[in-house]
Design an enzyme around this catalytic site. Sequence first.
Site, short mmCIF file in Angstrom:
data_model
loop_
_atom_site.label_atom_id
_atom_site.label_comp_id
_atom_site.label_asym_id
_atom_site.label_seq_id
_atom_site.Cartn_x
_atom_site.Cartn_y
_atom_site.Cartn_z
N CYS A 135 0.82 -1.21 0.00
CA CYS A 135 0.00 0.00 0.00
C CYS A 135 0.85 1.26 0.00
CB CYS A 135 -0.96 -0.07 1.17
SG CYS A 135 -0.75 1.16 2.38
N GLU A 208 -5.76 -3.34 -3.26
CA GLU A 208 -5.55 -1.94 -3.67
C GLU A 208 -6.36 -1.65 -4.94
OE1 GLU A 208 -4.08 0.90 -2.64
OE2 GLU A 208 -3.54 -0.05 -0.75
C1 LIG Z 1 -6.25 2.34 0.33
C2 LIG Z 1 -4.96 3.04 0.53
N1 LIG Z 1 -3.83 2.46 0.12
C3 LIG Z 1 -2.65 3.06 0.28
C4 LIG Z 1 -2.57 4.29 0.89
C5 LIG Z 1 -1.25 4.96 1.03
N2 LIG Z 1 -0.91 5.11 2.40
C6 LIG Z 1 -1.14 4.18 3.30
S1 LIG Z 1 -0.63 4.62 4.84
C7 LIG Z 1 -0.07 6.03 4.32
C8 LIG Z 1 0.59 6.93 5.25
C9 LIG Z 1 1.94 6.42 5.66
O1 LIG Z 1 2.51 5.53 4.83
C10 LIG Z 1 -0.30 6.16 2.97
C11 LIG Z 1 0.07 7.34 2.23
C12 LIG Z 1 -3.77 4.87 1.33
N3 LIG Z 1 -3.78 6.07 1.93
N4 LIG Z 1 -4.95 4.24 1.13
#
Ligand SMILES: Cc1ncc(C[n+]2csc(CCO)c2C)c(N)n1
Length: 220
Positions: A135, A208
Amino acid sequence: MSTVERLLKATEEIWAGYHEKPFVRGLGDGTLDVKKFRRYIIQDYWYLMDYTKVFAVGVAKSKSVEVMKLFAKYIQAILDGEVNVHNGYMADFGITQEELDHTPIAQDNRSYTSYMLSVAYRGGEAEVLTAIFSCAYSYEVIARQIVAERPDAPDHPLYGRWVRGYITERYTGNNVILKNMLEQLTADYTEAQLRELEEIFTACSRYEASFWDMAWEQRV
Ligand SMILES: Cc1ncc(C[n+]2csc(CCO)c2C)c(N)n1
């Protein structure tokens, strides 16, 4: 091949598909319906709450203070909104805590976070990191591709902040830290162990892809 190279190779097609998702294309060219984006931001709030818990289980599974600190730093950063692009959007859209509390988590979202949490409870440090890395890194890859196709995307009045947030040195630097740690923890992994990581990474990558479809179709 390094562990991360192997994971990315196994999921090449799924990752290539991210750039073709209508929601992602709309983010990049600025045509995305604001109502869809607003709903996505709310769903992502719930996603990030559970994602933070995955790091917390990572703390519990840590075998060294180095790994424990890595997981713990993320927990603090996400809760403080430091690496959370969404905070600004919450304010812009007038999304209150009350509205968040009254918006149920959508089914695809719940499945994804439940899966990550089950991996975290069942696995060790490297399994937790693998679930997290899919992610964290996919957002960087998506944002980079958007900028490669549309160099002016970061200037878009609404979606520019989203694009800029995931190509900052801070964000990409944190992904390098996650990657290096995953390589370090799996240096002596057997073929069977690596295959399990591949399965986790593939499942998370598919989740995702579903998240983008859920956001586009406004699935509940
Ligand atoms: C469904 C989904 N997948 C990936 C992210 C990306 N992401 C996950 S945690 C985070 C903050 C620290 O890494 C970020 C940017 C998201 N927001 N939503």
